[in-house]
Write a protein that holds these residues in place. Structure first.
Motif, short mmCIF file in Angstrom:
data_model
loop_
_atom_site.label_atom_id
_atom_site.label_comp_id
_atom_site.label_asym_id
_atom_site.label_seq_id
_atom_site.Cartn_x
_atom_site.Cartn_y
_atom_site.Cartn_z
N GLU A 74 45.41 51.18 35.08
CA GLU A 74 45.42 50.31 36.27
C GLU A 74 46.48 49.24 36.17
OE1 GLU A 74 41.31 49.05 36.50
OE2 GLU A 74 40.86 50.76 37.79
N SER A 75 46.74 48.74 34.96
CA SER A 75 47.74 47.69 34.76
C SER A 75 48.28 47.81 33.34
CB SER A 75 47.09 46.33 34.98
OG SER A 75 47.98 45.30 34.65
N LEU A 76 49.58 47.56 33.20
CA LEU A 76 50.22 47.72 31.90
C LEU A 76 51.32 46.68 31.76
CD1 LEU A 76 50.75 49.55 29.36
CD2 LEU A 76 52.28 50.85 30.84
N GLN B 296 45.01 47.53 31.15
CA GLN B 296 43.75 47.59 31.89
C GLN B 296 43.60 49.03 32.34
OE1 GLN B 296 44.53 44.66 34.94
NE2 GLN B 296 43.41 43.11 33.81
N TYR B 297 42.44 49.62 32.05
CA TYR B 297 42.24 51.01 32.40
C TYR B 297 40.79 51.28 32.78
CZ TYR B 297 40.65 51.36 27.51
OH TYR B 297 40.00 51.17 26.32
N ALA C 164 34.91 58.89 32.36
CA ALA C 164 33.57 59.41 32.08
C ALA C 164 32.47 58.45 32.51
CB ALA C 164 33.43 59.74 30.60
N THR C 165 32.73 57.16 32.41
CA THR C 165 31.67 56.19 32.69
C THR C 165 31.94 55.32 33.91
OG1 THR C 165 32.70 54.51 31.27
CG2 THR C 165 31.11 56.02 30.23
N GLY C 166 33.21 55.24 34.33
CA GLY C 166 33.57 54.35 35.42
C GLY C 166 33.76 52.91 34.98
N ASN C 167 33.63 52.65 33.69
CA ASN C 167 33.81 51.29 33.16
C ASN C 167 35.29 50.93 33.10
OD1 ASN C 167 31.07 51.14 32.77
ND2 ASN C 167 31.16 51.54 30.58
#
Length: 126
Positions: free
Chosen positions: A91-93, A107-108, A112-115
């Protein structure tokens, strides 16, 4: 009916736990370990996967510039997508190099969990 067991993966770096067995890690910790491997493995370092990794530590002594930062972020994003795209969505790097260290703020989303996770990875050329 038995309760489903939580997913457990092998810990990185590989080690033996206090019982003399292979140490395990939870899924989120395991994925973080995999990301660290992709970030700090130089291409050519793995015998059976010579194109694995993104070679961040090679740039530690390279002069910083906006062009270098943009190129690094693109190559890191591509490596994460290639090797771990089924596990994470970046999502962000942000990649920075100073003195003799490289710092990656990532940020990722764990698929599998949506976390969502916000991690900082640091590597040194020494």
């Amino acid at each position: 009916m038995s309760k489903p067991r939580a997913r457990v993966d092998i810990a990185f770096p590989f080690r033996v736990d206090r019982r003399g067995r292979t140490a395990h890690a939870g899924h989120e910790e395991h994925v973080r370990d995999l990301i660290e491997q992709v970030l700090f493995t130089n291409p050519g370092e793995r015998v059976m996967r010579p194109d694995f990794g993104c070679g961040l530590l090679d740039i530690v002594f390279t002069p910083n510039s906006p062009e270098l930062a943009a190129t690094l972020e693109l190559s890191v994003h591509a490596a994460l997508q290639r090797w771990l795209g089924e596990l994470v969505e970046v999502e962000s790097l942000d990649v920075t190099a100073d003195d003799n260290a490289v710092r990656v703020r990532l940020q990722y989303l764990l698929r599998a969990t949506g976390n969502r996770r916000d991690e900082i990875f640091e590597g040194s050329a020494l």
